[in-house]
Design an enzyme around this catalytic site. Structure first.
Site, PDB file in Angstrom:
ATOM      1  N   GLU A 140      -0.860   2.570   1.768  1.00 51.49           N
ATOM      2  CA  GLU A 140      -1.493   1.311   2.187  1.00 51.49           C
ATOM      3  C   GLU A 140      -1.362   1.062   3.693  1.00 51.49           C
ATOM      4  O   GLU A 140      -1.227  -0.076   4.122  1.00 51.49           O
ATOM      5  CB  GLU A 140      -0.873   0.112   1.447  1.00 51.49           C
ATOM      6  CG  GLU A 140      -1.062   0.137  -0.046  1.00 51.49           C
ATOM      7  CD  GLU A 140      -0.684  -1.197  -0.717  1.00 51.49           C
ATOM      8  OE1 GLU A 140       0.168  -1.925  -0.176  1.00 51.49           O
ATOM      9  OE2 GLU A 140      -1.258  -1.502  -1.760  1.00 51.49           O
TER      10      GLU A 140
ATOM     11  N   GLU B 289      -4.021   1.818  -7.420  1.00 50.08           N
ATOM     12  CA  GLU B 289      -3.178   0.719  -7.908  1.00 50.08           C
ATOM     13  C   GLU B 289      -4.037  -0.366  -8.532  1.00 50.08           C
ATOM     14  O   GLU B 289      -4.591  -1.212  -7.851  1.00 50.08           O
ATOM     15  CB  GLU B 289      -2.328   0.114  -6.780  1.00 50.08           C
ATOM     16  CG  GLU B 289      -1.204   1.019  -6.363  1.00 50.08           C
ATOM     17  CD  GLU B 289      -0.181   0.323  -5.461  1.00 50.08           C
ATOM     18  OE1 GLU B 289      -0.198  -0.916  -5.378  1.00 50.08           O
ATOM     19  OE2 GLU B 289       0.615   1.039  -4.853  1.00 50.08           O
TER      20      GLU B 289
HETATM   21  C1  LIG Z   1      -1.938  -5.554   0.142  1.00 51.17           C
HETATM   22  C2  LIG Z   1      -1.081  -5.759  -1.008  1.00 51.17           C
HETATM   23  O1  LIG Z   1      -1.092  -6.791  -1.638  1.00 51.17           O
HETATM   24  N1  LIG Z   1      -0.290  -4.740  -1.315  1.00 51.17           N
HETATM   25  C3  LIG Z   1       0.555  -4.742  -2.453  1.00 51.17           C
HETATM   26  C4  LIG Z   1       0.018  -3.716  -3.401  1.00 51.17           C
HETATM   27  O2  LIG Z   1       0.781  -3.673  -4.549  1.00 51.17           O
HETATM   28  C5  LIG Z   1       2.062  -3.221  -4.291  1.00 51.17           C
HETATM   29  C6  LIG Z   1       2.725  -3.090  -5.587  1.00 51.17           C
HETATM   30  O3  LIG Z   1       2.874  -4.296  -6.251  1.00 51.17           O
HETATM   31  C7  LIG Z   1       2.777  -4.169  -3.348  1.00 51.17           C
HETATM   32  O4  LIG Z   1       3.999  -3.600  -3.002  1.00 51.17           O
HETATM   33  C8  LIG Z   1       1.969  -4.378  -2.101  1.00 51.17           C
HETATM   34  O5  LIG Z   1       2.538  -5.389  -1.361  1.00 51.17           O
END
Ligand SMILES: CC(=O)N[C@H]1CO[C@H](CO)[C@@H](O)[C@@H]1O
Ligand SMILES: *[C@@H]1O[C@H](CO)[C@@H](O)[C@H](O)[C@H]1NC(C)=O
Ligand SMILES: *[C@@H]1O[C@H](CO)[C@@H](O)[C@H](O)[C@H]1NC(C)=O
Ligand SMILES: *[C@@H]1O[C@H](CO)[C@@H](O)[C@H](O)[C@H]1NC(C)=O
Ligand SMILES: *[C@@H]1O[C@H](CO)[C@@H](O)[C@H](O)[C@H]1NC(C)=O
Ligand SMILES: *[C@@H]1O[C@H](CO)[C@@H](O)[C@H](O)[C@H]1NC(C)=O
Ligand SMILES: *[C@@H]1O[C@H](CO)[C@@H](O)[C@H](O)[C@H]1NC(C)=O
Length: 826
Positions: A184, A253
């Site tokens: 991410e 995800e």
């Molecule tokens: C952008 C965002 O909300 N990222 C989240 C994606 O999901 C993971 C797992 O729950 C989180 O760790 C991130 O913060």
């Protein structure tokens, strides 16, 4: 001689390679799908993080995942767990990720290995070790910094080499079909400027150079450099398009629920909405989906992320924290997966046409030489639709997708759940001769050195961030002294100590005496502590204890976010309308990490048994150890520890940490909706919450493998002060089950491992309410349904009854959907 051995070795190697290439699987992709041995695949994956359960639980979790219709298991790799001290590794017990992947392989599933090694995951410091942050030359992580990049490459290479050595990549005949580098990064990249771009390109090159023989993915990275595949994370990914036309549409995800924080109510995601999001994704051309999480599990030890992630990481996932089916979510998704798999060929090869039918209704038709498959979706959030499609009529409720695998028969609708609901109940420990109340011994933590003497291992004329203590403990003591006399300008009757806090909990002592504590509230991660104090003429000892509940794990430059006491720390004297402030921030401070009774690996330090007292058991006493023994609950049901009555602290069973506990932290009371949660309309983590006004986490998972035959030992370190008298062990089991089936579907109800003992409610028609609180609606069929159900179900472990209009009807519900509903007692 030399030559000979080399030659022999060489031919052995060649031979070995031949063997492994025989089983090798070729994983690649085109713009449509991941291909395995040249065949396009529709893949459904689920996240299970190996350290959040135990090796003893893995086979059962993976088996259930397979039965739930999954093709693959995804996991991150947790750097700080594996390398807690630089170049000192731990791959034992639940950190044996190789064994985890082999277990996945043994069950005939694929694996997706997201190495990161930044993982977020609501895991302490996002998976980075604190020593990394403290290395000379590292100002910032996740950017073009050579010291950081060298360490990241070192760890990533180590993991890849371990995997290669065991031949676990598909290219070697193993189960791993995909791997991920970074995580991410696209979400946070902008603040890093040009260095961010340099870094992400380097990540791609570095990963590619490791030559793993399967594709690499980068999630949430819209500029992912070739050959990385850019994938989507989120609540919905139906409208996602990868940056490269040659990359398939992949959802790494798909959030099955959400995590929980101390002080916050418990978020959940409805089954109907999760099924809707998944079905929409496949309707619009998606071919790879991963549920985050499929099993959330437990943050054992000190692994929870910061600042306030709870010990339970249940996530409202299809398998609950204890590994029990979260019904109906598990079953409703299983049905969806089976149907999607039956359409694999046409969904990955067919020509697609989407038709907007107005009013947020759309039809998608997939056509290939072998046949066709159709989806009808209704995005309208309020209005159910009757859709005329290819000469037939279909009933598509608001915010739902219907699947017609042959473009004729509507076999599945995301909003019509035909899976039973389970209500889990907790039963008292049934072990023989187990007393109702546990017998406790106690002892105080010795804090004289820090609180009275102010002795520490380090000193400085500056306050220190808790990260600088290398994460060897939740606890960091800050100590200073102050010389005052009656002539000092601050000397007065109204004096207080004020501390600007960025840690999660602060305790303060003056001259050995406790003056108070404060902790962060969910959502407001900063507070100012202020308490009245009395100083004495001469030297005064000021001691602050800062406590972390996990270091920040997410956000741009999260690695630099302050944690601990960074000042100002002030003594304030108030005389009339005059205020005099003495700032202690640049006094000489001494620091001590940890408690005397816990070592740097979070293990309890053994003390002489004479130190434990069994008389005058104190309650509400801070910094106190409690100990008891208990018998292993009989049976095989999962075990839970009820810590109601306690404040905050750490718990161990037979020396194994079951995590932080904090039942005195009460969840905010205002977010719960009275009548549950409407699945219709866009979801986010605030939309559906439960357990408002209750302890954020009262029950703690004690894995069966932590228990022994005979006597077990429970040890608690109580930081806040509490009362252990009602602490007890319980087992979890399905207490009641509710079946539901729409017309012509089969209703199944079961009491796993036991038999159905009674039928509490049964009705055919328009039923209101949820399992445990069903109410007849406006129309209902025959009255003797209860008797039919009793005859079919009582005494059996499971029963199945068809929702047959001819048997239970006739009912004219005038447009309202009829279903057969029953509640049974286990
Ligand atoms: C952008 C965002 O909300 N990222 C989240 C994606 O999901 C993971 C797992 O729950 C989180 O760790 C991130 O913060
Ligand atoms: C990692 O660093 C150590 C030295 O600290 C070195 O011995 C080792 O070879 C490195 N590993 C890799 C894969 O670069
Ligand atoms: C949903 O349906 C209602 C009733 O037909 C209509 O008024 C409304 O515009 C629809 N909403 C959307 C977003 O299509
Ligand atoms: C799919 O579309 C292509 C190109 O338009 C066409 O040649 C082919 O016949 C179509 N296949 C089917 C099964 O409709
Ligand atoms: C108190 O701490 C916060 C968070 O670190 C910081 O932003 C703020 O400036 C501090 N307050 C003062 C008065 O220094
Ligand atoms: C509760 O609601 C408030 C606003 O109403 C929101 O800011 C907060 O994040 C919510 N908390 C949770 C856990 O959903
Ligand atoms: C159920 O089956 C009967 C008999 O085949 C049929 O007439 C009826 O339309 C079906 N109902 C639904 C909702 O599919």
């Amino acid at each position: 001689m030399m030559r000979f051995t080399t030659l022999l070795l060489f031919s052995l190697l060649v031979l070995h390679q031949c063997i492994s290439t025989i089983n090798a699987t070729e994983v690649s992709h085109d713009g449509r799908a991941i291909t395995i041995d040249g065949k396009r695949r529709l893949l459904i994956s689920g996240s299970i993080h190996y350290p959040r359960s135990t090796p003893e639980m893995w086979p059962d979790l993976i088996k259930k995942a397979k039965e739930g219709g999954l093709d693959a298991i995804e996991t991150y790799v947790f750097w700080n767990a594996h390398e807690p001290f630089r170049r000192q590794y731990d791959f034992s017990g639940n950190l044996d990720f190789i064994k985890f992947i082999k277990t996945v392989q043994d069950h005939g599933l694929y694996a997706v290995l997201r190495i990161g090694p930044y993982v977020c995951a609501e895991w302490n410091y996002g998976g980075f070790p604190l020593w990394l942050h403290n290395m000379r030359g590292i100002n910032e992580l996740r950017t073009a910094n050579t010291v950081y990049m060298r360490e990241m490459q070192n760890f990533t290479t180590l993991i890849v080499d371990m995997v290669k050595k065991e031949k676990l990549f598909a290219s070697q005949g193993g189960p791993i079909i995909l791997s991920q580098v970074e995580n991410e990064y696209g979400n946070v990249m902008a603040p890093y400027g040009h260095a961010g771009k340099v870094y992400v390109d380097w990540c791609a090159k570095m990963a590619d150079s490791l030559d793993i023989g399967v594709p690499w993915i980068m999630c949430q990275q819209s500029d992912a450099p070739e050959p990385m595949i850019n994938t989507c994370n989120g609540w919905y990914c139906d409208h996602f398009t990868p940056n490269d036309p040659n990359s398939p549409k992949m959802w790494t995800e798909n959030w099955s629920g959400w995590f929980k924080s101390w002080g916050a109510s418990d978020p959940y995601r409805t089954t109907e909405d999760l099924a809707y999001a998944t079905a929409r994704f496949f309707q619009l051309g998606g071919t790879f989906n991963n549920y985050y999480m499929y099993h959330g599990g437990t943050n054992f030890g000190r692994t929870a992320g910061g600042p306030l992630i709870t010990t339970s990481y249940d996530y409202d996932a299809p398998l609950d924290e204890y590994g029990i089916f979260n019904q109906p979510k598990y079953g409703h998704l299983k049905e969806l997966h089976d149907i999607l798999h039956s359409m694999e060929k046409v969904l990955t090869h067919g020509n697609v046409s989407h038709t907007d039918m107005g009013n947020s209704i759309s039809a998608s038709v997939y056509q290939s030489t072998d046949g066709s498959a159709c989806f009808l979706s209704n995005k309208n959030t309020t209005t159910d639709a009757t859709v005329k499609f290819q000469g037939a009529t279909y009933d598509v409720p608001a915010w739902s997708v219907s699947i017609l695998p042959d473009c004729k028969n509507d076999v599945y609708n995301t909003a019509k759940v035909n899976t039973e609901t389970w209500v889990i109940e907790k039963k008292a420990n049934q072990a023989e001769q187990e007393p109702v109340a546990l017998k406790w011994a106690w002892r105080p933590e010795n804090i004289d050195d820090t609180v009275v003497k102010g002795k520490g291992e380090k000193s400085s004329s500056e306050l220190m961030d808790q990260k600088a203590a290398n994460d060897v403990s939740d606890y960091l003591w800050y100590m200073t002294s102050l010389n005052v006399d009656e002539n000092d300008p601050i000397w007065c009757d109204d004096m207080s100590l004020r501390v600007n806090c960025t840690g999660q909990v602060l305790h303060a002592y003056v001259n050995g005496e406790y003056i108070g504590r404060e902790f962060v509230t969910y959502g407001i991660f900063h507070y100012v502590f202020e308490k009245k104090i009395k100083l004495k003429p001469g030297l005064n000892q000021i001691t602050l204890l800062s406590v972390t509940t996990g270091f920040q794990h997410y956000g741009p430059k999260f690695d630099k976010i302050a944690n601990g006491v960074l000042g100002p720390v002030e003594i304030i004297g108030r005389k009339g309308d005059q205020t005099v402030i003495t700032d202690l921030s640049s006094h000489k401070w001494s620091f001590q990490a940890g408690l005397k009774s816990i070592d740097r690996n979070n293990n309890i330090v053994k003390v002489d048994s004479s130190e434990w007292k069994t008389h005058e058991l104190p309650t509400q006493r801070k910094m106190t150890w409690y100990k008891t023994t208990f018998k292993t609950p009989t049976g095989t049901d999962p075990v839970s520890l009820d810590l109601n009555g306690l404040g905050k602290g750490l718990a161990w069973v037979n020396g194994k940490s079951i995590g932080r506990y904090w039942p005195s932290n009460i969840a905010e009371s205002h977010n719960c909706t009275k009548n549950g949660c409407d699945y219709r309309g866009k979801y986010d983590f605030n939309k559906c919450v439960r357990d408002c006004g209750l302890p954020t986490q009262r029950w703690y998972h004690v894995p069966r493998s932590f228990l022994v035959d005979g006597e077990n030992e429970l040890v608690l370190f109580e930081e806040f002060g509490g009362n252990p008298s009602s602490v007890n062990f319980q087992t979890l089991t399905v207490g009641k089950a509710c079946g539901s089936a729409y017309e012509n579907k089969t209703m199944e109800i079961s009491c796993p491992g036991r038999s159905i003992t009674g039928v509490r409610f049964a009705l055919y028609g328009d039923v209101q309410g949820t399992c445990g609180s069903f109410q007849p609606g406006t129309c209902q069929g025959k009255k003797d349904i209860l008797d039919v159900l009793k005859k079919e179900c009582i005494g059996k472990e499971k029963c199945a009854v068809e929702a047959n209009e001819a048997v239970f009807g006739p009912v004219n519900c005038q447009g309202v959907k009829k279903r057969l509903v029953a509640e049974v007692v286990c």
